[in-house]
Design a protein around this motif. Structure first.
Motif, mmCIF file in Angstrom:
data_model
loop_
_atom_site.group_PDB
_atom_site.id
_atom_site.type_symbol
_atom_site.label_atom_id
_atom_site.label_comp_id
_atom_site.label_asym_id
_atom_site.label_seq_id
_atom_site.Cartn_x
_atom_site.Cartn_y
_atom_site.Cartn_z
ATOM 1 N N ILE A 53 10.718 2.694 -2.783
ATOM 2 C CA ILE A 53 10.301 4.140 -3.382
ATOM 3 C C ILE A 53 10.914 4.273 -4.598
ATOM 4 N N LEU A 107 11.669 4.096 -8.540
ATOM 5 C CA LEU A 107 11.799 5.205 -9.281
ATOM 6 C C LEU A 107 13.120 5.080 -10.164
ATOM 7 N N LEU A 159 2.833 1.843 -2.991
ATOM 8 C CA LEU A 159 2.437 2.281 -4.207
ATOM 9 C C LEU A 159 1.785 3.807 -4.088
ATOM 10 N N ILE A 160 1.828 4.286 -3.041
ATOM 11 C CA ILE A 160 0.883 5.458 -2.466
ATOM 12 C C ILE A 160 2.378 6.182 -2.398
ATOM 13 N N LYS A 167 0.666 -1.459 -0.039
ATOM 14 C CA LYS A 167 0.285 -0.107 -0.395
ATOM 15 C C LYS A 167 0.791 1.153 0.011
ATOM 16 N N ILE A 195 5.146 6.161 -4.374
ATOM 17 C CA ILE A 195 5.751 5.859 -6.191
ATOM 18 C C ILE A 195 4.601 6.804 -7.148
ATOM 19 N N LEU A 196 2.916 6.325 -6.543
ATOM 20 C CA LEU A 196 2.567 7.223 -7.250
ATOM 21 C C LEU A 196 2.869 8.848 -6.836
ATOM 22 N N GLY A 197 2.841 8.967 -6.130
ATOM 23 C CA GLY A 197 2.951 10.834 -4.709
ATOM 24 C C GLY A 197 4.060 10.989 -6.423
ATOM 25 N N CYS A 198 5.192 10.468 -5.943
ATOM 26 C CA CYS A 198 6.021 11.009 -6.699
ATOM 27 C C CYS A 198 6.954 11.782 -7.916
ATOM 28 N N THR A 199 5.355 10.431 -8.834
ATOM 29 C CA THR A 199 5.772 10.536 -9.895
ATOM 30 C C THR A 199 5.176 11.583 -10.652
ATOM 31 N N LEU A 200 3.370 11.984 -9.471
ATOM 32 C CA LEU A 200 2.672 12.952 -9.792
ATOM 33 C C LEU A 200 3.211 14.041 -9.779
#
Length: 251
Positions: free
Chosen positions: A227, A231, A99-100, A96, A102-107
């Protein structure tokens, strides 16, 4: 009877925090500047200097610093108590929060990346081309691809693991006196430590704050490692595939 270790008794003042965050970056920058022109003149791509800096400056400095603190704290070079955020998590929690993160860093990174390119052209235009172009100076596409392939291991695993252990496993818990501001300060200083990417400060600071927050929130440095490595490995693989196709991504 030996008392349990208490991180609140092993805090680092803000003045020392600034120095500990920045001196590895200063050493990396000096090495990078000194070695890069030499390796470029030999026909290697500009990325080579940075990878060598990660191997021969970042990794030794980070691990030596941790080992020295361990010797003072434990009487040995064991990193027990030095890396303070090692709270056990379930597999579901790892999945969880990874994923949070990785998604946050990407955004955060994706929309800020073009701003970095703009700063590169308008503010940092005076820096040499090899400073930004990881493929600059290479004598062949095949050589560029090989260097990027090495980058998957060096920049994808070695660098991130050392950085996470040092910045978020060691330094972040020792600024607990800043309370909820600790991950913001730690992430910002981590971003600023990247002196070799000044044009990309906004994106790196944003990513640093997210990494610091996730580790601070769950008290688990392994989340930061997962994470960060994910990335960087994906970025390195993308660079390798682009180089293999005859293209180079500007960092």
């Amino acid at each position: 009877m030996k008392t349990a270790f208490n991180i609140s008794q092993d805090q680092i003042t803000l003045k020392k925090q600034l120095w500990y965050h920045f001196y590895p970056g200063i050493a990396i920058l000096i090495f990078y500047i000194l070695i890069s022109k030499y390796v470029v003149d030999l026909g290697y791509p500009g990325l080579t200097g940075l990878l060598l800096a990660e191997l021969f400056v970042l990794a030794p400095i980070g691990m030596f610093h941790l080992g020295r603190h361990a010797k003072r704290l434990n009487g040995s070079h064991s990193l027990k108590n030095v890396i303070a955020y090692t709270k056990k998590l379930s597999t579901g929690q790892y999945l969880k929060w990874s994923l949070i993160g990785i998604l946050g860093c990407t955004l955060i990174y994706v929309p800020l990346y073009p701003i970095g390119l703009y700063f590169k052209e308008t503010i940092f235009y005076w820096l040499p081309e090899w400073y930004f172009d990881p493929g600059f100076g290479a004598s062949s596409i095949d050589l560029v691809a090989k260097v990027f392939l090495a980058g998957i291991f060096i920049d994808g695993i070695v660098g991130p693991v050392v950085e996470e252990l040092f910045f978020r496993g060691y330094l972040l818990p020792r600024m607990a006196y800043l309370k909820q501001w600790a991950p913001i300060v730690n992430g910002t200083l981590f971003g600023l430590y990247h002196f070799w990417q000044p044009h990309n400060y906004l994106a790196i600071i944003g990513v640093g704050i997210i990494l610091s927050y996730v580790v601070w929130k769950r008290k688990n440095v392994y989340l930061g490692i997962i994470i960060h490595c994910t990335l960087n490995v994906l970025g390195a693989i993308g660079g390798f595939l682009a180089a293999n196709a005859g293209e180079v991504l500007v960092r």
